[in-house]
Design a protein around this motif. Structure first.
Motif, PDB file in Angstrom:
ATOM      1  N   VAL A   2     -13.796   4.357   4.584  1.00  0.00           N
ATOM      2  CA  VAL A   2     -14.115   4.905   3.261  1.00  0.00           C
ATOM      3  C   VAL A   2     -12.990   4.526   2.308  1.00  0.00           C
ATOM      4  O   VAL A   2     -11.811   4.715   2.628  1.00  0.00           O
ATOM      5  CB  VAL A   2     -14.276   6.434   3.303  1.00  0.00           C
ATOM      6  CG1 VAL A   2     -14.646   6.965   1.917  1.00  0.00           C
ATOM      7  CG2 VAL A   2     -15.323   6.841   4.330  1.00  0.00           C
ATOM      8  N   GLY A   3     -13.349   4.005   1.114  1.00  0.00           N
ATOM      9  CA  GLY A   3     -12.325   3.583   0.164  1.00  0.00           C
ATOM     10  C   GLY A   3     -12.740   3.841  -1.274  1.00  0.00           C
ATOM     11  O   GLY A   3     -13.898   4.184  -1.561  1.00  0.00           O
ATOM     12  N   THR A   4     -11.797   3.698  -2.176  1.00  0.00           N
ATOM     13  CA  THR A   4     -12.066   3.855  -3.607  1.00  0.00           C
ATOM     14  C   THR A   4     -12.485   2.538  -4.242  1.00  0.00           C
ATOM     15  O   THR A   4     -12.753   2.483  -5.442  1.00  0.00           O
ATOM     16  CB  THR A   4     -10.821   4.391  -4.317  1.00  0.00           C
ATOM     17  OG1 THR A   4      -9.712   3.519  -4.051  1.00  0.00           O
ATOM     18  CG2 THR A   4     -10.473   5.792  -3.822  1.00  0.00           C
ATOM     19  N   SER A   5     -12.548   1.477  -3.466  1.00  0.00           N
ATOM     20  CA  SER A   5     -13.040   0.178  -3.917  1.00  0.00           C
ATOM     21  C   SER A   5     -13.977  -0.358  -2.845  1.00  0.00           C
ATOM     22  O   SER A   5     -13.853   0.004  -1.658  1.00  0.00           O
ATOM     23  CB  SER A   5     -11.880  -0.799  -4.154  1.00  0.00           C
ATOM     24  OG  SER A   5     -11.145  -0.997  -2.961  1.00  0.00           O
ATOM     25  N   PRO A   6     -14.945  -1.191  -3.216  1.00  0.00           N
ATOM     26  CA  PRO A   6     -15.885  -1.724  -2.216  1.00  0.00           C
ATOM     27  C   PRO A   6     -15.155  -2.441  -1.081  1.00  0.00           C
ATOM     28  O   PRO A   6     -14.398  -3.391  -1.305  1.00  0.00           O
ATOM     29  CB  PRO A   6     -16.741  -2.694  -3.029  1.00  0.00           C
ATOM     30  CG  PRO A   6     -16.673  -2.173  -4.431  1.00  0.00           C
ATOM     31  CD  PRO A   6     -15.284  -1.639  -4.579  1.00  0.00           C
ATOM     32  N   VAL A  16      -9.164   5.773   1.644  1.00  0.00           N
ATOM     33  CA  VAL A  16      -9.434   7.186   1.917  1.00  0.00           C
ATOM     34  C   VAL A  16      -9.510   7.468   3.415  1.00  0.00           C
ATOM     35  O   VAL A  16      -9.019   8.493   3.894  1.00  0.00           O
ATOM     36  CB  VAL A  16     -10.748   7.617   1.233  1.00  0.00           C
ATOM     37  CG1 VAL A  16     -11.099   9.069   1.549  1.00  0.00           C
ATOM     38  CG2 VAL A  16     -10.640   7.424  -0.274  1.00  0.00           C
ATOM     39  N   LYS A  17     -10.107   6.557   4.172  1.00  0.00           N
ATOM     40  CA  LYS A  17     -10.233   6.740   5.612  1.00  0.00           C
ATOM     41  C   LYS A  17     -10.301   5.383   6.297  1.00  0.00           C
ATOM     42  O   LYS A  17     -11.157   4.556   5.962  1.00  0.00           O
ATOM     43  CB  LYS A  17     -11.511   7.540   5.930  1.00  0.00           C
ATOM     44  CG  LYS A  17     -11.709   7.855   7.397  1.00  0.00           C
ATOM     45  CD  LYS A  17     -10.767   8.947   7.874  1.00  0.00           C
ATOM     46  CE  LYS A  17     -11.064   9.339   9.318  1.00  0.00           C
ATOM     47  NZ  LYS A  17     -10.171  10.421   9.800  1.00  0.00           N
ATOM     48  N   PRO A  18      -9.397   5.096   7.260  1.00  0.00           N
ATOM     49  CA  PRO A  18      -9.463   3.821   7.991  1.00  0.00           C
ATOM     50  C   PRO A  18     -10.727   3.755   8.856  1.00  0.00           C
ATOM     51  O   PRO A  18     -11.431   4.756   9.033  1.00  0.00           O
ATOM     52  CB  PRO A  18      -8.201   3.858   8.861  1.00  0.00           C
ATOM     53  CG  PRO A  18      -7.317   4.892   8.238  1.00  0.00           C
ATOM     54  CD  PRO A  18      -8.230   5.903   7.623  1.00  0.00           C
ATOM     55  N   LEU A  19     -11.014   2.562   9.375  1.00  0.00           N
ATOM     56  CA  LEU A  19     -12.184   2.378  10.230  1.00  0.00           C
ATOM     57  C   LEU A  19     -12.148   3.315  11.434  1.00  0.00           C
ATOM     58  O   LEU A  19     -11.100   3.488  12.076  1.00  0.00           O
ATOM     59  CB  LEU A  19     -12.273   0.928  10.698  1.00  0.00           C
ATOM     60  CG  LEU A  19     -12.727  -0.099   9.644  1.00  0.00           C
ATOM     61  CD1 LEU A  19     -12.544  -1.511  10.184  1.00  0.00           C
ATOM     62  CD2 LEU A  19     -14.185   0.144   9.253  1.00  0.00           C
TER      63      LEU A  19
END
Length: 272
Positions: free
Chosen positions: A1-5, A10-13
């Motif tokens: 999960v990230g703030t950019s595509p 926010v959260k690693p794989l």
């Protein structure tokens, strides 16, 4: 999960096995209201080859917020104007979520639509295109100078804001009345004693004046709604010089009260 595509801010794989859905928590940093988060899913086959896809993004919802709207393009709300062709409006929207579209409309006191909702700006989050709307706390303004407004009528502005999460909010002005009546002149008194005229004074350090009965008819009844008083001091009458504003009526009070002002060093409000 990230703030950019494709990002992982926010959260690693996280490994989820063969499941086609997942709920993740324990974020590295908590997302803010109005922020867009993207999910990236990585798939791997038996020989180790990988592919991935990225979601379109999801907006973190913002709490309910208010659109503050005031009539006119001044720094404060205007309740009367003489211009019969123009309606101006300003507003502030304290919304942390990015606004995708601002629209505004004008109606009369009878509910007649004078101007349908008209775009001020519109931005597409999916295509990242269009006229980007303003962010939290900024003042926006708009005007229409192609109107035919009627004497004595009151007109209202409605602002509609749509954020990128699709939530719609409305704000309304308290109305502006069209009046081209020139205010009835009153009486101005020289001197430090309010409403008592003096012709001579000893001090050379200040001048004072008071005034009354502006906007009153011959029977002493209010005829004009006075919005503000302005005053200037000098050794001659100079109507070409800009006066100093010293009284601004509150929207809930129909007229400025009779005034008194004694400090000539710097402009001050004399109150209501």
């Amino acid at each position: 999960v990230g703030t950019s595509p494709g990002g992982t801010q926010v959260k690693p794989l996280v490994y989820v096995g063969n499941s086609t859905q997942a709920l993740v928590d324990g974020f590295v940093e908590l997302p803010r209201p109005g922020e867009v988060l993207y999910v990236v899913v990585v798939a791997k086959n038996g020989v180790g080859l990988k592919t991935f896809s990225v979601s379109k993004g999801i907006v973190i919802a913002a709490p309910d917020t208010k659109i503050t709207v005031w009539d006119g393009l001044e720094d404060s709300d205007v309740d009367w104007q003489s211009d019969k062709t123009t309606i101006g409006v300003k507003w502030v929207f304290d919304n942390p979520c990015l606004v995708a579209k601002y629209e505004w409309a004008i109606t009369s006191y009878k509910g007649i639509v004078i101007q349908n909702f008209t775009n001020v700006c519109e931005f597409s989050n999916e295509t990242n295109s269009g006229s980007r709307c303003t962010f939290e706390g900024e003042t926006i303004q708009a005007q229409n100078d192609q109107l035919e407004l009627l004497e004595g009528h009151v007109y209202y502005v409605t602002v509609r804001a749509t954020d990128i999460a699709g939530k719609v909010r409305y704000g309304h002005s308290d109305g502006v009345r069209i009046s081209s009546d020139v205010p009835i002149p009153g009486t101005v008194f020289d001197g430090i004693q309010p409403f008592k005229d003096s012709q001579v004074q000893q001090s050379v350090n200040f001048l004072a004046a008071s005034w009354s009965n502006f906007g009153l008819d011959l029977n002493g009844l209010p005829k004009n709604n006075l919005w503000k008083y302005s005053v200037e001091f000098g050794d001659s009458i100079s109507p070409d010089d800009p006066p100093t504003s010293v009284c601004l009526a509150h929207p809930d009070i129909p007229r400025c009260k009779d005034g008194f002002r004694g400090n000539t060093i710097s402009p001050v409000w004399v109150g209501l």
